[in-house]
Design an enzyme around this catalytic site. Structure first.
Site, PDB file in Angstrom:
ATOM      1  N   ARG A 121      46.187 -28.951 -35.422  1.00 48.94           N
ATOM      2  CA  ARG A 121      45.877 -28.180 -36.622  1.00 48.94           C
ATOM      3  C   ARG A 121      45.751 -29.057 -37.859  1.00 48.94           C
ATOM      4  O   ARG A 121      44.978 -28.785 -38.753  1.00 48.94           O
ATOM      5  CB  ARG A 121      46.986 -27.136 -36.821  1.00 48.94           C
ATOM      6  CG  ARG A 121      46.758 -26.235 -38.015  1.00 48.94           C
ATOM      7  CD  ARG A 121      47.981 -25.371 -38.295  1.00 48.94           C
ATOM      8  NE  ARG A 121      48.313 -24.508 -37.177  1.00 48.94           N
ATOM      9  CZ  ARG A 121      49.537 -23.992 -36.989  1.00 48.94           C
ATOM     10  NH1 ARG A 121      50.517 -24.294 -37.812  1.00 48.94           N
ATOM     11  NH2 ARG A 121      49.779 -23.209 -35.972  1.00 48.94           N
ATOM     12  N   TYR A 122      46.578 -30.084 -37.927  1.00 43.30           N
ATOM     13  CA  TYR A 122      46.583 -30.969 -39.093  1.00 43.30           C
ATOM     14  C   TYR A 122      45.916 -32.297 -38.730  1.00 43.30           C
ATOM     15  O   TYR A 122      45.916 -32.685 -37.571  1.00 43.30           O
ATOM     16  CB  TYR A 122      48.022 -31.222 -39.546  1.00 43.30           C
ATOM     17  CG  TYR A 122      48.780 -29.971 -39.941  1.00 43.30           C
ATOM     18  CD1 TYR A 122      48.504 -29.331 -41.150  1.00 43.30           C
ATOM     19  CD2 TYR A 122      49.745 -29.429 -39.102  1.00 43.30           C
ATOM     20  CE1 TYR A 122      49.203 -28.194 -41.515  1.00 43.30           C
ATOM     21  CE2 TYR A 122      50.445 -28.282 -39.461  1.00 43.30           C
ATOM     22  CZ  TYR A 122      50.177 -27.666 -40.666  1.00 43.30           C
ATOM     23  OH  TYR A 122      50.860 -26.546 -41.027  1.00 43.30           O
ATOM     24  N   ARG A 125      48.627 -35.187 -37.142  1.00 43.20           N
ATOM     25  CA  ARG A 125      49.689 -34.932 -36.172  1.00 43.20           C
ATOM     26  C   ARG A 125      49.303 -33.797 -35.220  1.00 43.20           C
ATOM     27  O   ARG A 125      48.549 -32.902 -35.589  1.00 43.20           O
ATOM     28  CB  ARG A 125      51.018 -34.608 -36.859  1.00 43.20           C
ATOM     29  CG  ARG A 125      50.946 -33.495 -37.894  1.00 43.20           C
ATOM     30  CD  ARG A 125      51.998 -33.764 -38.985  1.00 43.20           C
ATOM     31  NE  ARG A 125      52.152 -32.630 -39.895  1.00 43.20           N
ATOM     32  CZ  ARG A 125      51.320 -32.388 -40.911  1.00 43.20           C
ATOM     33  NH1 ARG A 125      50.243 -33.148 -41.102  1.00 43.20           N
ATOM     34  NH2 ARG A 125      51.542 -31.357 -41.713  1.00 43.20           N
ATOM     35  N   CYS A 134      62.989 -22.088 -21.931  1.00 44.37           N
ATOM     36  CA  CYS A 134      64.039 -22.343 -22.914  1.00 44.37           C
ATOM     37  C   CYS A 134      65.381 -22.063 -22.264  1.00 44.37           C
ATOM     38  O   CYS A 134      65.469 -21.291 -21.317  1.00 44.37           O
ATOM     39  CB  CYS A 134      63.874 -21.431 -24.123  1.00 44.37           C
ATOM     40  SG  CYS A 134      62.463 -21.884 -25.110  1.00 44.37           S
ATOM     41  N   CYS A 138      65.218 -16.842 -27.732  1.00 43.89           N
ATOM     42  CA  CYS A 138      65.579 -16.264 -29.027  1.00 43.89           C
ATOM     43  C   CYS A 138      64.720 -15.019 -29.223  1.00 43.89           C
ATOM     44  O   CYS A 138      63.509 -15.062 -28.999  1.00 43.89           O
ATOM     45  CB  CYS A 138      65.303 -17.256 -30.149  1.00 43.89           C
ATOM     46  SG  CYS A 138      65.947 -18.902 -29.824  1.00 43.89           S
ATOM     47  N   CYS A 141      61.452 -15.363 -31.325  1.00 48.17           N
ATOM     48  CA  CYS A 141      60.551 -16.487 -31.029  1.00 48.17           C
ATOM     49  C   CYS A 141      59.063 -16.196 -31.276  1.00 48.17           C
ATOM     50  O   CYS A 141      58.554 -15.146 -30.914  1.00 48.17           O
ATOM     51  CB  CYS A 141      60.734 -16.912 -29.587  1.00 48.17           C
ATOM     52  SG  CYS A 141      59.683 -18.304 -29.128  1.00 48.17           S
ATOM     53  N   ARG A 143      56.684 -18.087 -29.957  1.00 45.52           N
ATOM     54  CA  ARG A 143      55.883 -18.468 -28.779  1.00 45.52           C
ATOM     55  C   ARG A 143      56.226 -17.631 -27.558  1.00 45.52           C
ATOM     56  O   ARG A 143      56.184 -18.116 -26.427  1.00 45.52           O
ATOM     57  CB  ARG A 143      56.072 -19.956 -28.479  1.00 45.52           C
ATOM     58  CG  ARG A 143      55.606 -20.818 -29.618  1.00 45.52           C
ATOM     59  CD  ARG A 143      54.802 -22.024 -29.148  1.00 45.52           C
ATOM     60  NE  ARG A 143      54.388 -22.795 -30.301  1.00 45.52           N
ATOM     61  CZ  ARG A 143      55.075 -23.849 -30.763  1.00 45.52           C
ATOM     62  NH1 ARG A 143      56.149 -24.268 -30.142  1.00 45.52           N
ATOM     63  NH2 ARG A 143      54.650 -24.487 -31.837  1.00 45.52           N
ATOM     64  N   ASP A 302      57.509 -15.293 -38.380  1.00 46.10           N
ATOM     65  CA  ASP A 302      56.081 -15.009 -38.150  1.00 46.10           C
ATOM     66  C   ASP A 302      55.861 -13.565 -37.666  1.00 46.10           C
ATOM     67  O   ASP A 302      56.719 -12.998 -36.998  1.00 46.10           O
ATOM     68  CB  ASP A 302      55.528 -15.966 -37.083  1.00 46.10           C
ATOM     69  CG  ASP A 302      55.495 -17.410 -37.561  1.00 46.10           C
ATOM     70  OD1 ASP A 302      55.202 -17.624 -38.749  1.00 46.10           O
ATOM     71  OD2 ASP A 302      55.758 -18.310 -36.744  1.00 46.10           O
ATOM     72  N   ASP A 339      54.059 -19.728 -42.508  1.00 46.36           N
ATOM     73  CA  ASP A 339      53.020 -20.315 -41.658  1.00 46.36           C
ATOM     74  C   ASP A 339      51.844 -19.355 -41.675  1.00 46.36           C
ATOM     75  O   ASP A 339      51.945 -18.221 -41.208  1.00 46.36           O
ATOM     76  CB  ASP A 339      53.552 -20.541 -40.237  1.00 46.36           C
ATOM     77  CG  ASP A 339      52.981 -21.806 -39.608  1.00 46.36           C
ATOM     78  OD1 ASP A 339      51.886 -22.225 -40.038  1.00 46.36           O
ATOM     79  OD2 ASP A 339      53.617 -22.363 -38.697  1.00 46.36           O
ATOM     80  N   LYS A 346      51.115 -24.358 -42.738  1.00 50.62           N
ATOM     81  CA  LYS A 346      52.332 -23.999 -43.467  1.00 50.62           C
ATOM     82  C   LYS A 346      52.101 -24.081 -44.970  1.00 50.62           C
ATOM     83  O   LYS A 346      51.552 -25.058 -45.455  1.00 50.62           O
ATOM     84  CB  LYS A 346      53.462 -24.947 -43.072  1.00 50.62           C
ATOM     85  CG  LYS A 346      53.832 -24.868 -41.599  1.00 50.62           C
ATOM     86  CD  LYS A 346      54.848 -25.936 -41.257  1.00 50.62           C
ATOM     87  CE  LYS A 346      55.218 -25.933 -39.790  1.00 50.62           C
ATOM     88  NZ  LYS A 346      54.146 -26.471 -38.913  1.00 50.62           N
TER      89      LYS A 346
HETATM   90  C1  LIG Z   1      54.482 -27.163 -37.815  1.00 54.31           C
HETATM   91  C2  LIG Z   1      53.443 -27.864 -37.121  1.00 54.31           C
HETATM   92  C3  LIG Z   1      53.329 -29.256 -37.219  1.00 54.31           C
HETATM   93  C4  LIG Z   1      54.277 -30.101 -38.036  1.00 54.31           C
HETATM   94  O1  LIG Z   1      54.145 -29.838 -39.399  1.00 54.31           O
HETATM   95  P1  LIG Z   1      55.114 -30.564 -40.455  1.00 54.31           P
HETATM   96  O2  LIG Z   1      54.789 -29.905 -41.759  1.00 54.31           O
HETATM   97  O3  LIG Z   1      54.761 -32.008 -40.418  1.00 54.31           O
HETATM   98  O4  LIG Z   1      56.499 -30.340 -40.030  1.00 54.31           O
HETATM   99  C5  LIG Z   1      52.285 -29.868 -36.567  1.00 54.31           C
HETATM  100  N1  LIG Z   1      51.386 -29.152 -35.845  1.00 54.31           N
HETATM  101  C6  LIG Z   1      51.470 -27.817 -35.739  1.00 54.31           C
HETATM  102  C7  LIG Z   1      50.454 -27.101 -34.952  1.00 54.31           C
HETATM  103  C8  LIG Z   1      52.507 -27.132 -36.361  1.00 54.31           C
HETATM  104  O5  LIG Z   1      52.609 -25.801 -36.236  1.00 54.31           O
HETATM  105  S1  SF4 Z   2      62.592 -20.161 -30.907  1.00 55.12           S
HETATM  106 FE1  SF4 Z   2      61.397 -19.811 -29.003  1.00 55.12          FE
HETATM  107  S2  SF4 Z   2      60.764 -21.827 -28.319  1.00 55.12           S
HETATM  108 FE2  SF4 Z   2      62.433 -22.127 -29.793  1.00 55.12          FE
HETATM  109  S3  SF4 Z   2      64.308 -22.202 -28.530  1.00 55.12           S
HETATM  110 FE3  SF4 Z   2      64.057 -20.096 -29.186  1.00 55.12          FE
HETATM  111  S4  SF4 Z   2      62.911 -19.120 -27.519  1.00 55.12           S
HETATM  112 FE4  SF4 Z   2      62.679 -21.318 -27.254  1.00 55.12          FE
END
Ligand SMILES: *Cc1c(COP(=O)(O)O)cnc(C)c1O
Ligand code: SF4
Length: 386
Positions: A121-122, A125, A134, A138, A141, A143, A302, A339, A346
Site C-alpha cells: 500500500r505504501y 514498505r 492466531c 481477538c 480483529c 483480518r 476498523d 485506517d 493510516k
Molecule cells: C499499517 C501498515 C503498514 C505499516 O505502516 P506504518 O505507518 O509504517 O506503521 C504497512 N503496510 C500496510 C498495508 C499497513 O496496513
Molecule cells: S488482532 Fe487479529 S490478527 Fe491480531 S492477534 Fe488478534 S486475532 Fe490475531
C-alpha cells in the site's frame, strides 16, 4: 474468582506452565493445544451461564473462537460481560449484528495485493502475511477473513513469489511480517522467512506484529529468542489493549525479547468498554513505559464485520490524546490513527494545536488551551544585509 483460579491451576499443572521459565517448543505447543476452542470447552469450565451457551453457539459458528488458558485466567469475573479481558476473547451475541458500513475486508487489502501473501500500500514498505492462525482470536480483529480458512498459510512457492516481488522492488526498504500471528509458525519456518528477507540488499528493517507476549507469553522461549537474536534489523510490535494484560508473565516475555536487542512498540486498538477511557489509556501507557514498550499507535477500530459493538466515535480517540499530550510524558503518548477504508492508508488525528498560520506569525494553542502568538522566522532572502 474461584473459576478463574481453577484455570490458573490447570495452567500450573501443565509441564512448562508459565512458572517455568525454560521452555522448549514442545511446552508452548502443549499449552496452545489446551486452548479453549468451543463453547463446550467454556461450559465445562463453568465460564458461561446456560443461556449464554445456547445464545453463543451461532456466533462461534460464524467466527472462530480460540482462547489460551493463560489469557482466560486474566478475566476477573467470567460472569461479568463487561470485563475488558472477557470482551476481547469470549464471543458475544453483538457479533451477529453488522452495521451498514461493515465489511469483510474494510482496508481493501485483497485489492492491494500484488502476490497472494503481500499487501503493498505504501511506497517503501510491504506487509507480508505469513499465516491466518492466531493463538487467540481477538473478537475485534480486522483480518477475520483469514480465519475462514483455518489453515491459511502461504506455501513455500507463494512465499518465494513474495520474496521475489520484494527483491524486484528496490523502493521497498521495510517488511512488516504479519498475519494472523507470525509466531504461530514453527521457529524454523520463521527463521527461513527472516533469513530470506535479511539477505536482500534493499531490506533495511523487518518488523513482526504479534500478540504472543500478551496471550501466550510461553511462546517466547529460548529457541525463539536464540533465533531472533541473529537479526539485527528486527523490530517487534505487540498489542496490549488493557493495563490488566501487563502481568509478570507478559513482562517477562517482553524482557526476553528486549534482551535479544529487539525494540518493542505497542499498537493498541481503541475498543468500547475496554480502553475508551483516558484514565485506562494513561494507566496502560504508563505501565508500557515501565516495561520499556513504547506506545506507537492507537487505532480506531476498523469497520470490520462482527465488531461494530467495539467501535467508538473518532472524537473519543482525539479526546483521549488531548488528555495525554503534555499532561504526561511524550514517551507515553501513541499516535491515534484511522485506517482509511479501501486502502487509503493510516491518517493520524489529534487535537488541533494550530489556530492559524501566516508567513509572519503562527497562532498556537498549548495542551492547557492557552492561545499564544509565535513569530515565524523570516526566510533568509528577506533578511536585510548589514
Ligand atoms: C499499517 C501498515 C503498514 C505499516 O505502516 P506504518 O505507518 O509504517 O506503521 C504497512 N503496510 C500496510 C498495508 C499497513 O496496513
Ligand atoms: S488482532 Fe487479529 S490478527 Fe491480531 S492477534 Fe488478534 S486475532 Fe490475531
Amino acid at each position: 474468582m474461584a473459576v478463574a483460579k481453577k484455570i490458573v491451576n490447570t495452567l500450573d499443572e501443565e509441564p512448562g506452565g508459565c512458572s517455568n521459565s525454560i521452555l522448549s517448543d514442545e511446552d508452548w505447543r502443549l499449552t496452545e493445544k489446551n486452548s479453549f476452542k468451543s463453547i463446550e470447552d467454556l461450559q465445562q469450565n463453568m465460564l458461561l451461564s446456560a443461556e449464554d451457551i445456547t445464545a453463543l453457539k451461532p456466533v462461534v459458528k460464524k467466527y472462530h473462537m480460540r482462547i489460551t488458558p493463560y489469557y482466560l485466567s486474566l478475566i476477573q469475573n467470567p460472569f461479568n460481560s463487561q470485563d475488558p479481558i472477557r470482551k476481547q476473547c469470549i464471543p458475544s451475541l453483538e457479533e451477529l449484528y453488522d452495521a451498514e458500513e461493515d465489511a469483510i475486508d474494510p482496508l481493501g487489502e485483497e485489492r492491494t495485493s500484488p502476490v497472494s501473501c503481500l499487501v503493498h500500500r505504501y511506497p517503501d514498505r510491504v506487509l507480508l502475511v505469513v499465516t491466518g492462525r492466531c493463538f487467540m482470536y481477538c473478537r475485534h480483529c480486522t483480518r477475520k477473513r483469514l480465519w475462514k480458512n483455518k489453515n491459511f498459510e502461504p506455501t513455500v512457492k507463494e512465499l518465494e513469489l513474495g520474496f521475489q516481488y520484494i527483491k524486484d522492488n528496490p523502493r521497498i526498504r521495510e517488511v512488516v511480517i504479519s498475519g494472523g500471528d507470525p509466531l504461530t509458525l514453527p521457529t524454523k519456518k520463521l527463521d527461513y522467512i527472516l533469513s530470506n528477507l535479511a539477505r536482500m540488499g534493499n531490506v533495511q528493517a523487518i518488523r513482526i506484529g504479534t500478540r504472543a507476549p500478551v496471550v501466550l507469553p510461553q511462546r517466547i522461549d529460548e529457541a525463539l529468542c536464540k533465533m531472533l537474536e541473529k537479526y539485527s534489523a528486527l523490530w517487534i510490535n505487540v498489542q496490549f489493549n488493557h493495563p490488566r494484560e501487563i502481568t509478570p508473565e507478559s513482562t517477562e516475555a517482553c524482557r526476553k525479547l528486549q534482551r535479544c536487542g529487539i525494540p518493542l512498540n505497542n499498537q493498541s486498538v481503541l475498543l468500547k468498554g475496554v480502553n475508551d477511557d483516558p484514565q485506562v489509556m494513561i494507566e496502560l501507557c504508563h505501565k508500557l513505559q515501565s516495561i520499556r514498550v513504547r506506545p506507537y499507535y492507537l487505532y480506531e477500530c476498523d469497520p470490520v464485520v462482527g465488531a461494530s459493538h467495539f467501535r467508538t466515535s473518532v472524537r473519543k480517540g482525539i479526546e483521549i490524546i488531548k488528555k495525554m499530550r503534555g499532561h504526561t510524558s511524550g514517551m507515553c503518548v501513541p499516535t491515534f490513527v484511522v485506517d482509511g477504508i479501501d486502502g487509503r492508508g493510516k491518517v493520524p488525528l489529534g487535537p488541533d494545536y494550530l489556530v492559524s498560520l501566516t508567513d509572519d506569525e503562527v497562532i498556537l494553542k498549548n495542551y492547557n488551551d492557552e492561545v499564544f502568538r509565535y513569530r515565524n522566522p523570516r526566510e533568509a532572502s528577506e533578511i536585510p544585509m548589514p
